[in-house]
Write an enzyme that holds these catalytic residues in place. Structure first.
Site, PDB file in Angstrom:
ATOM      1  N   LEU A  78     -71.891  -0.084   4.902  1.00  0.00           N
ATOM      2  CA  LEU A  78     -72.093   0.945   3.585  1.00  0.00           C
ATOM      3  C   LEU A  78     -72.230   2.139   2.840  1.00  0.00           C
ATOM      4  CD1 LEU A  78     -70.899  -2.218   1.871  1.00  0.00           C
ATOM      5  CD2 LEU A  78     -69.463  -0.987   2.172  1.00  0.00           C
ATOM      6  N   CYS A  79     -73.689   2.377   4.298  1.00  0.00           N
ATOM      7  CA  CYS A  79     -74.470   3.563   3.209  1.00  0.00           C
ATOM      8  C   CYS A  79     -73.381   5.022   3.265  1.00  0.00           C
ATOM      9  CB  CYS A  79     -75.844   3.802   3.915  1.00  0.00           C
ATOM     10  SG  CYS A  79     -76.970   2.740   3.614  1.00  0.00           S
ATOM     11  N   MET A 114     -82.104   3.871   1.719  1.00  0.00           N
ATOM     12  CA  MET A 114     -82.045   2.804   2.697  1.00  0.00           C
ATOM     13  C   MET A 114     -82.501   3.729   3.617  1.00  0.00           C
ATOM     14  SD  MET A 114     -81.267   0.305   2.291  1.00  0.00           S
ATOM     15  CE  MET A 114     -80.371  -0.706   3.827  1.00  0.00           C
ATOM     16  N   GLU A 115     -83.030   4.937   3.803  1.00  0.00           N
ATOM     17  CA  GLU A 115     -83.133   5.675   5.521  1.00  0.00           C
ATOM     18  C   GLU A 115     -84.673   5.923   5.857  1.00  0.00           C
ATOM     19  OE1 GLU A 115     -79.137   7.166   4.267  1.00  0.00           O
ATOM     20  OE2 GLU A 115     -80.767   6.823   3.343  1.00  0.00           O
ATOM     21  N   ASP A 129     -91.568  -2.374  20.702  1.00  0.00           N
ATOM     22  CA  ASP A 129     -91.515  -2.158  22.517  1.00  0.00           C
ATOM     23  C   ASP A 129     -92.216  -1.671  23.607  1.00  0.00           C
ATOM     24  OD1 ASP A 129     -88.502  -2.389  24.033  1.00  0.00           O
ATOM     25  OD2 ASP A 129     -89.342   0.317  24.123  1.00  0.00           O
TER      26      ASP A 129
END
Length: 158
Positions: A78-79, A114-115, A129
């Site tokens: 929803l962004c 959010m970014e 990782d």
């Protein structure tokens, strides 16, 4: 107890929806997020000497965080897709790990928190990782938004 705010991503029937920001004026938006990864001392030494087999850990994590911030709307349903003016990812080693800070900035109708959060998270995951072959005790923690600014578009400063 205080009055709880209405969830903006839920319509009157309880369905998820993208918020309509089209009527909102443009403003300068900036968000800063941070997170940590605990690393063993030996792992930090390998990173400092650029001896991790997959390559330069912090340089790769910076690029991954920037790229991830640019892809946030592809990851979070929803962004809004935002034209990011700047994304900065800073990584600082400490005695027991590293702290990642991501700053995202735009001029738009909705915020960039959010970014910033996605940028931090993916940078931390990239460190994980790249080091997982040598460090089985890594721990990602404390991912959080630490600053959110909304200002008139003409107040742009670095």
């Amino acid at each position: 107890m205080g009055k709880m705010k209405r969830l903006t991503h839920i319509d009157s029937d309880g369905r998820a929806q993208m918020v309509d920001v089209s009527a909102k004026p443009l403003s300068k938006r900036r968000a800063v997020a941070r997170g940590k990864i605990r690393l063993q001392r030996e792992t930090l030494d390998l990173i400092a000497r650029d001896q991790i087999a997959k390559g330069n850990v912090f340089a790769t994590a910076r690029i991954a965080g920037i790229q991830a911030a640019k892809q946030t709307a592809q990851l979070i349903p929803l962004c809004h897709t935002l034209p990011l003016g700047q994304v900065n990812v800073d990584i600082v080693a400490s005695k027991d790990g590293a702290e990642v800070k991501c700053t995202a900035q735009t001029i738009g109708q909705t915020g960039v928190e959010m970014e910033a959060l996605v940028g931090v998270t993916v940078a931390l995951l990239t460190i994980y990782d790249m080091c997982k072959a040598v460090d089985k005790e890594m721990q990602i923690s404390d991912v959080r938004l630490i600053e959110k600014i909304k200002a008139p578009p003409d107040s742009i400063t670095s």
